[in-house]
Design a protein around this motif. Structure first.
Motif, PDB file in Angstrom:
ATOM      1  N   ILE A  68       0.803  -1.064   0.053  1.00 51.80           N
ATOM      2  CA  ILE A  68      -0.331  -0.268   0.485  1.00 51.80           C
ATOM      3  C   ILE A  68       0.537   1.637   0.374  1.00 51.80           C
ATOM      4  N   ASP A  69       0.803   2.162  -0.642  1.00 48.07           N
ATOM      5  CA  ASP A  69       2.061   3.422  -0.814  1.00 48.07           C
ATOM      6  C   ASP A  69       1.240   5.167  -0.648  1.00 48.07           C
ATOM      7  N   HIS A  70       1.552   5.063  -0.113  1.00 47.81           N
ATOM      8  CA  HIS A  70       1.253   6.764   0.175  1.00 47.81           C
ATOM      9  C   HIS A  70       1.715   7.692  -1.231  1.00 47.81           C
ATOM     10  N   VAL A  71       0.713   8.620  -1.979  1.00 49.25           N
ATOM     11  CA  VAL A  71       1.238   9.147  -2.861  1.00 49.25           C
ATOM     12  C   VAL A  71       2.239  10.394  -2.711  1.00 49.25           C
ATOM     13  N   LEU A  72       1.384  11.245  -1.564  1.00 49.82           N
ATOM     14  CA  LEU A  72       1.757  11.858  -1.040  1.00 49.82           C
ATOM     15  C   LEU A  72       3.108  11.545  -0.362  1.00 49.82           C
ATOM     16  N   PRO A  73       4.270  11.477  -0.321  1.00 48.82           N
ATOM     17  CA  PRO A  73       5.042  10.627  -0.042  1.00 48.82           C
ATOM     18  C   PRO A  73       4.968  11.023   1.781  1.00 48.82           C
ATOM     19  N   TRP A  74       5.370   9.829   2.544  1.00 45.98           N
ATOM     20  CA  TRP A  74       5.338   9.650   3.929  1.00 45.98           C
ATOM     21  C   TRP A  74       6.035  10.933   4.868  1.00 45.98           C
ATOM     22  N   ARG A 123      -5.214  11.726 -10.535  1.00 51.90           N
ATOM     23  CA  ARG A 123      -5.928  10.738 -10.717  1.00 51.90           C
ATOM     24  C   ARG A 123      -6.626  10.360  -9.280  1.00 51.90           C
ATOM     25  N   VAL A 124      -5.685  10.450  -8.557  1.00 51.88           N
ATOM     26  CA  VAL A 124      -5.718   9.705  -7.315  1.00 51.88           C
ATOM     27  C   VAL A 124      -6.845  11.342  -6.127  1.00 51.88           C
TER      28      VAL A 124
END
Length: 366
Positions: free
Chosen positions: A258-264, A298-299
């Motif tokens: 599971i990825d954070h689109v805006l980086p953690w 898109r997100v």
């Protein structure tokens, strides 16, 4: 490089100098600065030289959110975040809210706790507001041994150990960041946040003697790098959006990331609106990179009804408005032409000459 008050590099140097000089008695200054950076990103002023009003209750919420997970036991121990013999007002307020919301040691979100016990949440915020006004806010600009502060971030003349609620009300329960500070902190977030985390881990190790070199990832406990909790969203996301990588479309195995689109590493937002299904290849290639504007578009235009249904089932907030505000602040604070991650082994230069809806001035999606 222009006026020193608007020079991000000089601003960052002064911030780090304050933090590195002398011994920190607690992690509260680090938490306050981290919360300030987040607020600047999500409330970026229109002009680089503008001031920014920061309500102290909003800052208190962000500080509470930072400590919310940290107060849970680590390896069977309760982590001290102050030198012995000193009051831990912010930590105590956080623990009291967890007790009132009956969270135990679970990863229940702060948002759910707020809904369960709104009165206890407000009491915690009130306590943290006073704690911030008494110590970290006036000390954040003061070199150890100095009798006075150097108000390069904001006016702190009304703050200190003797501050009263009446005084805070007279100042609108807020601090006002000096011209250029909000833009400077937002632009430096990618450098300052990792620096603050490193300092924080070092301080916690010094304050907790059992944390020797053999103790596992304390940074993961403090800053949410233990991503196992995110796996609960995997199956609902696959059902709602299909079992495909958000970035490249490949079919996913059962245990995909599971990825954070805006980086953690830039903004610690765990809301569903900032999470996507990813394949191991894209997830590993993207890491902490800033995604392209198209990916963020898109997100942010995914089916919000589907996200809200998942949120209700899992008791997990979507935080769509917060993700939108953070994206707007991040990209408006970036210089034109910086490389962004556009897919596996692909980059695009940032170009917001034709800004998407979430960057447009004054637009707030509902």
């Amino acid at each position: 490089m222009g006026n020193k008050s608007t020079d991000p590099l000089l601003l960052g140097q002064r911030v780090v100098a304050i933090l590195e000089t002398g011994q920190r008695d607690a992690t509260y200054k680090l938490a306050t600065l981290m919360a300030l950076i987040e607020h600047c990103i999500e409330n970026l002023p229109e002009q680089a030289t503008d001031t920014l009003r920061v309500p102290i209750p909003e800052l208190a919420h962000r500080v509470l959110a930072i400590y919310w997970r940290q107060v849970r036991p680590f390896e069977g121990h309760e982590l001290a975040q102050r030198r012995t013999g000193r009051k831990a007002r912010i930590i105590d307020a956080t623990k009291e809210l967890r007790d009132a919301a009956r969270t135990g040691d679970t990863a229940l979100s702060l948002e759910v706790a707020m809904m369960r016990t709104p009165k206890a949440y407000q009491q915690a915020i009130d306590k943290i507001v006073i704690a911030l006004a008494k110590q970290p806010l006036p000390r954040l600009q003061k070199l150890p041994g100095s009798a006075t502060s150097d108000p390069f971030l904001y006016d702190d003349s009304f703050l200190g150990e003797n501050v009263s609620r009446r005084t805070l009300r007279q100042h609108g329960d807020a601090i006002v960041l000096n011209p250029g500070v909000a833009h400077g902190l937002a632009r430096l977030a990618g450098l300052l946040r990792p620096t603050l985390e490193i300092m924080w881990v070092e301080d916690v190790r010094q304050m907790n003697k059992f944390l020797d070199a053999e103790v596992p990832d304390v940074a993961g406990h403090l800053f949410g790098r233990e991503r196992t909790a995110l796996t609960v969203v995997r199956d609902p996301f696959k059902e709602a959006f299909g079992p495909h990588c958000f970035y490249c479309g490949t079919h996913l195995p059962a245990d995909n990331p599971i990825d954070h689109v805006l980086p953690w590493s830039l903004v610690g937002i765990d809301g569903l609106a900032n999470l996507v299904l990813a394949c191991a290849r894209c997830n590993g290639d993207k890491r902490h990179a800033l995604p392209s504007v198209d990916i963020v578009n898109r997100v942010l235009t995914r089916d919000r009804e589907a996200l809200e249904e998942i949120a209700a089932d899992l008791q997990w907030p979507t935080q769509h408005e917060r993700v939108t505000a953070a994206a707007r602040g991040i990209y408006r604070g970036q210089p034109e032409g910086v490389p962004t991650w556009a897919g596996y082994k692909q980059t695009e230069r940032l170009d917001i000459s034709f800004p998407p809806w979430w960057i447009m001035t004054g637009y707030s999606p509902r």
